[in-house]
Enzyme design. Sequence first.
Site, PDB file in Angstrom:
ATOM      1  N   LEU A  45      -4.102   9.703   2.330  1.00 27.94           N
ATOM      2  CA  LEU A  45      -4.409   8.380   2.112  1.00 27.94           C
ATOM      3  C   LEU A  45      -3.593   7.565   1.191  1.00 27.94           C
ATOM      4  CD1 LEU A  45      -8.360   8.457   2.627  1.00 27.94           C
ATOM      5  CD2 LEU A  45      -6.942   7.688   4.163  1.00 27.94           C
ATOM      6  N   ASP A  46      -3.067   6.383   1.452  1.00 29.42           N
ATOM      7  CA  ASP A  46      -2.254   5.760   0.762  1.00 29.42           C
ATOM      8  C   ASP A  46      -3.180   5.041  -0.206  1.00 29.42           C
ATOM      9  OD1 ASP A  46      -3.476   3.620   2.162  1.00 29.42           O
ATOM     10  OD2 ASP A  46      -1.503   3.065   3.055  1.00 29.42           O
ATOM     11  N   ALA A  47      -2.497   4.472  -1.281  1.00 30.31           N
ATOM     12  CA  ALA A  47      -3.140   3.916  -2.488  1.00 30.31           C
ATOM     13  C   ALA A  47      -4.244   2.870  -2.113  1.00 30.31           C
ATOM     14  CB  ALA A  47      -2.443   3.390  -3.550  1.00 30.31           C
TER      15      ALA A  47
ATOM     16  N   ARG B  10      -2.895  -1.237   9.820  1.00 27.96           N
ATOM     17  CA  ARG B  10      -3.054  -2.456   9.189  1.00 27.96           C
ATOM     18  C   ARG B  10      -2.277  -3.438  10.197  1.00 27.96           C
ATOM     19  NH1 ARG B  10      -3.076   0.003   3.984  1.00 27.96           N
ATOM     20  NH2 ARG B  10      -0.747   0.512   4.037  1.00 27.96           N
TER      21      ARG B  10
ATOM     22  N   SER C 110      -6.267   2.546   0.591  1.00 26.22           N
ATOM     23  CA  SER C 110      -7.228   3.053   1.716  1.00 26.22           C
ATOM     24  C   SER C 110      -7.976   3.986   0.808  1.00 26.22           C
ATOM     25  CB  SER C 110      -6.407   3.702   2.684  1.00 26.22           C
ATOM     26  OG  SER C 110      -5.512   3.128   3.269  1.00 26.22           O
TER      27      SER C 110
END
Length: 353
Positions: free
Chosen positions: A101-103, A240, A105
């Site tokens: 997961l990116d920062a 997104r 999320s």
Amino acid sequence: MTTQAVRLFRRMDGLFAVYKPQGVHWKLVRDTIESNLLKELNSCPPPAPQLAVKFQLLSSGANNGSKDLILSPSMLPSLADHPLVTGPQFHKVHVGVGHRLDAFSSGVLVLGVGKGNGVLEHLCRSHVTRDYTLEGEFGRATNDFSHTTRVIEKTTYDHVTQDKLEKVLAMIQGANQKALITYSQMDLRTQEAYELAVKGLLYPHGKSPPILTGLRCIHFNPPHFTLEVQCVNETQKYLRKLIHEVGLELRTSAVCSGVRRTRDGPFKAENALTRQHWTADCIIQAIAHFRKTTRKIRKSGMHGQTAGQLNSSTKIQEQIRSQIGQSDQSQEHVELSSPTSDKIVDRVTPGTG
């Protein structure tokens, strides 16, 4: 003889899920859990030191003034096993990370310890679906489709209704269903493909773009709305961008204000450990809870590898057979079309008569 720290480490063998908060990088989550486990392992009492036989020089006559020396054997602890000499029992605990997961999320993040790192590879290669909750907001557009960056456009959204939104979502889901059928490489005229499609078990083979297997609106209060998404091979940036494309289809603009993963295959949000539970005891309990799930993933991964090897071997055999068949056909063609054979037959026939 195993020590208490080794026995504790053996129990940390498997998969578990944590809840990654928004605004925190996944590497920081992994490093925090690694340091917590390492601290817990090294806090275990060290093993009892081994006793070694040592000889001490003693005076034979301390009272009568004799100067003779004698050797007196004694059992003393060996300093070679002292913690100040050997250092900590564990220097590194490797924690593997599954689908990242990116920062920006949040949600379920699957981790593995010990042999669980190998099972993570099977999980990443599998085609399990993941569930997300996407928060959107109409009326704005940004550079990276999130709500935190610079706004490049503002639009009206008064004409957007829930019925129009659901029609757009149905259109997007239909296009993704066609893509799923295409990348599944299944012949839809067969009974097997029909049964898999009815049960919703079709999945893409090999590499494929992100595919949505489910999409619906669960909350609508303009300008805010919430979508529930099931997908494979996705990235958070793609999700997104999906909110942005929904806004364009509705002749407005939209930004994504939140991406939350609620399920990663068999791992759900209600079983994920929150930050205050990233301790050794809680992690061991979570690993024990997912023990059966870990075994199933390992077996399915081994079965997939075996099936892939069998498919590759059958393809090679088919290629060899086709090459042999083509060579045989070419030889027969040469023999039948050879003019010398006809001449030999014509010359031999008159002589025999």
